[in-house]
Design a protein around this motif. Structure first.
Motif, PDB file in Angstrom:
ATOM      1  N   GLN A 162       1.009  -0.798   0.178  1.00 20.96           N
ATOM      2  CA  GLN A 162      -0.308   0.056  -0.449  1.00 20.96           C
ATOM      3  C   GLN A 162       0.636   1.219   0.319  1.00 20.96           C
ATOM      4  N   SER A 163       2.474   1.239   0.656  1.00 16.38           N
ATOM      5  CA  SER A 163       3.063   2.119   0.377  1.00 16.38           C
ATOM      6  C   SER A 163       4.003   1.768   0.616  1.00 16.38           C
ATOM      7  N   PRO A 164       4.329   1.217  -0.532  1.00 18.62           N
ATOM      8  CA  PRO A 164       5.573   0.676  -1.012  1.00 18.62           C
ATOM      9  C   PRO A 164       7.050   2.125  -1.115  1.00 18.62           C
ATOM     10  N   ASN A 165       6.907   3.858  -0.871  1.00 15.46           N
ATOM     11  CA  ASN A 165       7.847   4.663  -0.668  1.00 15.46           C
ATOM     12  C   ASN A 165       8.085   5.012   0.634  1.00 15.46           C
ATOM     13  N   SER A 166       7.167   4.298   1.599  1.00 10.85           N
ATOM     14  CA  SER A 166       7.818   4.868   2.963  1.00 10.85           C
ATOM     15  C   SER A 166       8.984   5.168   3.302  1.00 10.85           C
ATOM     16  N   GLN A 167       9.555   3.047   3.510  1.00 11.26           N
ATOM     17  CA  GLN A 167      10.534   3.315   4.293  1.00 11.26           C
ATOM     18  C   GLN A 167      11.801   4.775   3.705  1.00 11.26           C
ATOM     19  N   SER A 168      11.396   4.568   1.949  1.00 11.58           N
ATOM     20  CA  SER A 168      12.341   5.457   1.558  1.00 11.58           C
ATOM     21  C   SER A 168      12.285   6.745   1.621  1.00 11.58           C
ATOM     22  N   LEU A 169      11.276   7.246   2.215  1.00 12.40           N
ATOM     23  CA  LEU A 169      10.850   8.394   2.214  1.00 12.40           C
ATOM     24  C   LEU A 169      11.295   9.239   3.645  1.00 12.40           C
ATOM     25  N   THR A 170      11.104   8.324   4.349  1.00 14.88           N
ATOM     26  CA  THR A 170      11.604   8.792   5.548  1.00 14.88           C
ATOM     27  C   THR A 170      13.220   8.750   6.377  1.00 14.88           C
ATOM     28  N   ASN A 171      13.370   8.206   5.618  1.00 16.72           N
ATOM     29  CA  ASN A 171      15.097   7.547   5.355  1.00 16.72           C
ATOM     30  C   ASN A 171      15.696   8.503   4.817  1.00 16.72           C
ATOM     31  N   HIS A 172      15.725   9.597   3.746  1.00 18.98           N
ATOM     32  CA  HIS A 172      16.103  10.471   2.594  1.00 18.98           C
ATOM     33  C   HIS A 172      17.210  11.118   3.364  1.00 18.98           C
ATOM     34  N   VAL A 173      17.039  11.439   4.883  1.00 25.23           N
ATOM     35  CA  VAL A 173      18.450  11.316   4.529  1.00 25.23           C
ATOM     36  C   VAL A 173      19.765  11.075   4.721  1.00 25.23           C
ATOM     37  N   SER A 174      19.513   9.699   4.775  1.00 20.95           N
ATOM     38  CA  SER A 174      21.234   8.943   5.045  1.00 20.95           C
ATOM     39  C   SER A 174      21.359   9.429   3.441  1.00 20.95           C
ATOM     40  N   GLN A 175      20.843   9.785   2.361  1.00 22.31           N
ATOM     41  CA  GLN A 175      21.152   9.671   0.507  1.00 22.31           C
ATOM     42  C   GLN A 175      21.606  10.888   1.104  1.00 22.31           C
ATOM     43  N   GLN A 176      21.437  12.211   1.170  1.00 22.82           N
ATOM     44  CA  GLN A 176      22.706  13.185   0.918  1.00 22.82           C
ATOM     45  C   GLN A 176      23.647  13.355   1.862  1.00 22.82           C
ATOM     46  N   GLY A 220      20.318   0.541 -10.402  1.00 21.85           N
ATOM     47  CA  GLY A 220      19.099   0.526 -10.115  1.00 21.85           C
ATOM     48  C   GLY A 220      19.333   1.981  -8.378  1.00 21.85           C
ATOM     49  N   GLU A 221      19.837   2.379  -8.678  1.00 26.28           N
ATOM     50  CA  GLU A 221      19.608   3.415  -7.073  1.00 26.28           C
ATOM     51  C   GLU A 221      18.672   4.065  -6.920  1.00 26.28           C
ATOM     52  N   PRO A 222      18.332   4.285  -5.905  1.00 28.38           N
ATOM     53  CA  PRO A 222      16.977   5.204  -5.756  1.00 28.38           C
ATOM     54  C   PRO A 222      17.584   6.436  -5.223  1.00 28.38           C
ATOM     55  N   ALA A 223      16.192   7.194  -6.117  1.00 34.82           N
ATOM     56  CA  ALA A 223      16.588   8.512  -5.147  1.00 34.82           C
ATOM     57  C   ALA A 223      14.636   9.538  -5.058  1.00 34.82           C
ATOM     58  N   ASN A 224      14.634  10.058  -4.168  1.00 37.16           N
ATOM     59  CA  ASN A 224      13.111  10.321  -4.041  1.00 37.16           C
ATOM     60  C   ASN A 224      13.265  11.835  -4.711  1.00 37.16           C
ATOM     61  N   VAL A 225      12.788  12.050  -5.269  1.00 36.75           N
ATOM     62  CA  VAL A 225      12.432  13.774  -6.446  1.00 36.75           C
ATOM     63  C   VAL A 225      11.121  13.875  -6.327  1.00 36.75           C
ATOM     64  N   SER A 243       2.894  21.189  -8.727  1.00 36.25           N
ATOM     65  CA  SER A 243       3.830  21.012  -7.811  1.00 36.25           C
ATOM     66  C   SER A 243       3.711  19.377  -7.573  1.00 36.25           C
ATOM     67  N   THR A 244       4.416  18.505  -7.444  1.00 29.69           N
ATOM     68  CA  THR A 244       4.451  16.283  -7.473  1.00 29.69           C
ATOM     69  C   THR A 244       4.378  16.496  -6.067  1.00 29.69           C
ATOM     70  N   GLU A 245       4.145  15.615  -5.754  1.00 29.48           N
ATOM     71  CA  GLU A 245       4.384  14.664  -3.884  1.00 29.48           C
ATOM     72  C   GLU A 245       5.735  14.419  -4.374  1.00 29.48           C
ATOM     73  N   VAL A 246       6.769  13.794  -3.567  1.00 27.16           N
ATOM     74  CA  VAL A 246       7.760  13.161  -3.330  1.00 27.16           C
ATOM     75  C   VAL A 246       7.481  11.646  -4.085  1.00 27.16           C
ATOM     76  N   PHE A 247       8.706  11.503  -4.495  1.00 26.01           N
ATOM     77  CA  PHE A 247       8.573  10.429  -5.497  1.00 26.01           C
ATOM     78  C   PHE A 247       9.677   9.844  -5.372  1.00 26.01           C
ATOM     79  N   THR A 248       9.749   8.125  -5.497  1.00 28.40           N
ATOM     80  CA  THR A 248      10.608   7.453  -5.817  1.00 28.40           C
ATOM     81  C   THR A 248      11.147   7.188  -6.888  1.00 28.40           C
TER      82      THR A 248
END
Length: 349
Positions: A162-176, A220-225, A243-248
């Motif tokens: 139901q929410s495939p991007n939930s974990q990647s969105l909440t962990n976006h700080v580690s990507q920076q 296949g590296e993910p990025a939240n954009v 303005s779109t929502e954040v998607f991966t």
């Protein structure tokens, strides 16, 4: 003397032309305050989604008309927007006007996200928190009820689907930590036109679909954009419309496209419009990729007009029945016309 006078006149003309050009440049370069550039009566509504492998409206083989559900959604968005504006007017609140690209860029550079972006982050955080709570409860019950173990994975999978991007969105700080070491690109973009009720070749609804890619250390590296989209009427200034929502996105995958369906409801003149897409990475203030009509034919010169200019007027048909009386000039005909008068005179005598 004459030569001196001619020289002075020519010098005066040059100064006059230079002054006019300088004034024109000053007017052109003078910044205009946000809110004074665009008509507040403009209404445009959009609905975006990440395609995720589903058939896109903008693909050539896709259907050429909107589904009843999509039409109803767009009509509801227009109704809600008009109701909101009426409520704002009754309460004395100013109407939000369309912003320039420069204004949006300044907000993002200052770290201010759009409402859609913030909502998607909050929803992902809530979904992840709910998922972790559910897993913890199931794990706790598993210690006393072994039969529940079978349902643990099922419950967890259903939440993740139901929410495939939930974990990647909440962990976006580690990507920076790797920002600056990977590149972004909007590989391709398409557009499609819908709803031309008056059949003049200009449409009130259109879709834009684009494929954003990221190139990093791993495949296949993910990025939240998220993306900001703009319209330009016949080469004019870029006007923000969504303005779109954040998607991966995942590397250069082809099944993570983003599609935006838009209806121009009010205030857009019949003309040709270009589209520009600015891509941002969550947590990074500057634009990471841009695609516009200059690079993509799919975003160039879309024939558009708002729905208030796409109305069909039916001509009222009035049938006129004409009666024609033909009078013959023969002597017999004149006699027949005068006969009633002669009879009346005879009766009077």
């Amino acid at each position: 003397m004459d030569i001196k006078l001619i020289t002075q006149n020519r010098f005066s003309q040059v100064i006059s032309v230079f002054s006019k050009v300088s004034c024109a440049l000053m007017l052109t370069l003078t910044p205009i305050a946000h809110g004074e550039q665009y008509n507040q009566d403009i209404i445009v509504v959009s609905e975006g989604r990440q395609v995720s492998g589903a058939a896109s409206l903008s693909e050539p083989e896709a259907k050429s008309s909107l589904s009843p559900e999509q039409k109803q959604t767009m009509l509801q968005l227009i109704t809600d927007e008009k109701a909101k504006r009426q409520s704002d007017a009754e309460q004395g609140r100013p109407t939000t006007k369309r912003a320039t690209r420069e204004y949006i860029m300044s907000l993002r550079h200052a770290g201010q996200l759009s409402v859609n972006a913030l909502q998607s982050i909050n929803q992902a955080s809530q979904a992840l928190l709910k998922s972790e709570t559910s897993v913890n409860l199931v794990t706790k019950n598993t210690a006393t009820t072994p039969s529940v173990t079978t349902n643990t994975a099922t419950a967890n999978n259903s939440i993740e689907s139901q929410s495939p991007n939930s974990q990647s969105l909440t962990n976006h700080v580690s990507q920076q930590s790797i920002i600056g070491y990977r590149d972004f690109d909007i590989y391709e973009a398409y557009s499609r036109l819908f709803d031309d009720f008056d059949e003049d070749g200009f449409y009130q609804t259109f879709s834009v679909t684009f494929d954003a890619d990221v190139y990093g250390f791993t495949q296949g590296e993910p990025a939240n954009v998220y993306a900001e989209l703009y319209l330009s009427r016949n080469g004019g200034p870029w006007e923000h419309y969504y303005s779109t929502e954040v998607f991966t996105i995942y590397g250069d995958a082809t099944d993570d496209d983003y599609e935006l369906l838009t209806t121009l409801a009010q205030g857009y003149k019949t003309d040709y419009y270009d589209v520009l897409i600015d891509l941002y990475e969550l947590g990074y203030e500057d634009i990471v990729a841009t695609l516009s009509a200059d690079e993509s034919d799919g975003l160039y010169a879309l024939p558009l007009e708002s729905s208030d200019r796409d109305e069909v007027y039916e001509d009222e048909y009035v049938e006129v029945i004409e009666s024609e009386v033909i009078v013959s000039g023969g002597s017999v005909s004149w006699f027949m016309l005068l006969l009633p008068l002669l009879l009346m005179r005879v009766k009077e005598v």
